[in-house]
Design a protein around this motif. Sequence first.
Motif, PDB file in Angstrom:
ATOM      1  N   HIS A 199     -25.764   4.620   1.583  1.00  0.00           N
ATOM      2  CA  HIS A 199     -25.292   3.275   1.927  1.00  0.00           C
ATOM      3  C   HIS A 199     -24.371   2.683   0.864  1.00  0.00           C
ATOM      4  CE1 HIS A 199     -28.655   3.571   4.795  1.00  0.00           C
ATOM      5  NE2 HIS A 199     -27.935   2.726   5.518  1.00  0.00           N
ATOM      6  N   SER A 200     -24.375   3.283  -0.316  1.00  0.00           N
ATOM      7  CA  SER A 200     -23.462   2.802  -1.350  1.00  0.00           C
ATOM      8  C   SER A 200     -22.071   3.411  -1.214  1.00  0.00           C
ATOM      9  CB  SER A 200     -24.020   3.116  -2.741  1.00  0.00           C
ATOM     10  OG  SER A 200     -24.111   4.527  -2.926  1.00  0.00           O
ATOM     11  N   GLY A 201     -21.920   4.439  -0.350  1.00  0.00           N
ATOM     12  CA  GLY A 201     -20.634   5.083  -0.128  1.00  0.00           C
ATOM     13  C   GLY A 201     -20.065   4.734   1.229  1.00  0.00           C
ATOM     14  N   THR A 202     -18.959   5.432   1.559  1.00  0.00           N
ATOM     15  CA  THR A 202     -18.270   5.159   2.831  1.00  0.00           C
ATOM     16  C   THR A 202     -18.242   6.367   3.757  1.00  0.00           C
ATOM     17  OG1 THR A 202     -16.155   5.740   1.799  1.00  0.00           O
ATOM     18  CG2 THR A 202     -16.812   3.410   1.752  1.00  0.00           C
ATOM     19  N   ASP A 203     -18.885   7.454   3.348  1.00  0.00           N
ATOM     20  CA  ASP A 203     -18.873   8.677   4.163  1.00  0.00           C
ATOM     21  C   ASP A 203     -19.838   8.502   5.336  1.00  0.00           C
ATOM     22  OD1 ASP A 203     -19.153  11.248   5.256  1.00  0.00           O
ATOM     23  OD2 ASP A 203     -18.644  12.175   3.332  1.00  0.00           O
ATOM     24  N   LEU A 204     -19.302   8.438   6.557  1.00  0.00           N
ATOM     25  CA  LEU A 204     -20.142   8.216   7.738  1.00  0.00           C
ATOM     26  C   LEU A 204     -21.043   9.401   8.023  1.00  0.00           C
ATOM     27  CD1 LEU A 204     -17.582   6.475  10.133  1.00  0.00           C
ATOM     28  CD2 LEU A 204     -19.345   5.420   8.689  1.00  0.00           C
ATOM     29  N   LYS A 206     -24.079   9.136   5.879  1.00  0.00           N
ATOM     30  CA  LYS A 206     -24.952   8.083   6.388  1.00  0.00           C
ATOM     31  C   LYS A 206     -25.738   8.544   7.611  1.00  0.00           C
ATOM     32  CE  LYS A 206     -22.341   4.066   4.714  1.00  0.00           C
ATOM     33  NZ  LYS A 206     -21.677   2.808   5.078  1.00  0.00           N
TER      34      LYS A 206
END
Length: 693
Positions: free
Chosen positions: A334-339, A342
């Motif tokens: 959740h701290s990154g942007t990689d879907l 997630k």
Amino acid sequence: MELDPTETFRQEASELLDSLESVLLDLGQSPQNRDLIDAAFRALHTIKGSGAMFGFDKVAAFTHDFETAFDLIRKGKIDANHEIVTVSLSARDYIRTLIEDPDSTDPIIGEAIVEELQRLIGAGPAGKKAAPAAEAPSDEAPADEAAAGWRIAIAFEPGILRNGTNPLVLLDDLRALGPCTVEADTAAIPVLGELDPQTCLITWTVTLESACSQDEIEDVFMFVRDEMKLVITPLAEAGKGGFGLDMSMPGDVAPAAAEPVKAEPVKAEAAPAPVARAAAPAPAAPAPEKAELNRRAEDKGNTTVRVQAERLDELMDRVGELVIAQARLSQIAHSGTDLAIKAIAEEIERLASGLRDSTMGVRMVPMGSLFARFRRLVHDLSRDLGKPVDFVTVGEDTEMDKTMIERLADPLVHLIRNAIDHGIESAQDRATTSKSPTGRIELAARYVGAQVLVTVQDDGAGLNTARIRAKAEENGLIAPGANLSEHEIHQFLFHPGFSTAKTISALSGRGVGMDVVKRTIEAMRGTIDLTTIPGHGSSVTLRLPLTLAIIDGLLIRVGEARYIIPLSAVEECIELTAADEARAKGRSFLNVRGDLVPFLRLRDLFESDGQPDPHQKVIVTSIGDTRVGLVVDQIIGSHQTVIKSLSKLHADVTMFSGATILGDGSAALILDVAQLVTLGQSRAESDRTPEAA
């Protein structure tokens, strides 16, 4: 790790002895119940046979004499009564000792029990009485056939040895019925190179010269009847035409219906015996292979696997580590942007949650397994104190973690002993108050949210508040004339060394029982509610969490530190506004919809550095009927909490019940809400004292 066969026997024997104890206690209430008598006989027969099989010869020898008494009861030759049940319970205890610690057993005790059983059997009210005429045909075979004896053909399934059955033990049981001639047919045994020592290929023909009944012969094989072919024929019939039956057994196939033999019954019976059913012509049956598949399919839903408790504990530890790792993964995702990351994190969170619930479900044990232990305790105390008591259990299907149930045993023993010794009056005293001469104790369990409530309730005289207060003043626990509520006075019962008993006996008087209860329940993160009605009895309710391993918690922040509050204790969360603080006028009370709720500022309690957040939150918690608000800086959210015990160095830190590892690898302490509620109560009392003065 492979389990030692003797240890397997001990475990199974322990279950049988527990079942036997329950049956005997029921039999004491219903001495004529045929189902209970048969159940006791079957348990004894199994223990005797299994004991001989695994080398517990003392167990087998002693149980044989025990079994004889119930065989006579089963046949109606003597009647079950309270004396026989009492001695049988002592015999059951002696068998347990022989199994668990044979070297410590005193043979003199065993001999005394056997002598008492034999005395009761000989003095039975029906011992010299002939069987009723209507039952005679079903209990005895015709005189000429019985006198001639029986011819018995025996063929076991080839795999019976793998199941732990020893055919030689069963043949020895047949010899106990009378003179036997045993002929073994070894024609099916292959050459040595092809021989499998775990496959039974021998069949037997036994000539039994005894006047015993066919039922007695069938009882020898009652627990292997589905794994064998058995044909029993009177010698007179066997001499006329033999068996006319193929006794061969196909490998690992369920026994099929036997070929027809003589249609005339050996004896008149209301319900035909298993052999008679096998002998009757039967409709076409499915192929043996299909029949076996059908049987296995029917049994599939009822199969169980015995697993060592240590393995379940290890599995729970692994699941706990997985939950911690999953929390770490979710935080990184959740701290990154990689879907994609997630999505994987969410899937692992779903799987970990399901595995956690399944593992906790495996560890859950019905409360009935615990409640059954106390029936014997009540029976013995009722007898020793001369107080007739009915013991009632409610909610046996309520489940708790096995660790919780193990820890709960000792507190319940103390509570039940106190209820009988101090609570229940004598029959004479109860008569003067128009009560039934028989007292009543109810042990109940039920779910309330994420907690289990276990209640011990009696219909005795209730607590003597005046005597408790006087004893507290005598011990210097309170000042004479101090203004205390009844609830506060009753709490002295849990004080170490406190007792209102006038004399010290084997049951009570030293003031350690209720202290043990309080310390044990608090160690389980539970609380105790005590209520009483003078003249009508008392009730002690234990509020306990479902498990001590993993809980749902509320993650909060106070200053720079984070803490966990068990979600089961949280009622609601509200904001502490400036108007609320103004209305409190410096007092630590909050008006929640008309109710005054005391609150604690955790920043002050934990001596946190820095300034408080501008919009502080109040978490309203409850333990029983008591509510306390906890003021925190921030509510972060829910958190699956794996509980880790604190070290012995922190044993005196009562405000925390444990710790957990958060997703970022840091530790968070778990608040003990019960201790915080107690602290809130004491502060509220101190706030009221100056005003009262």
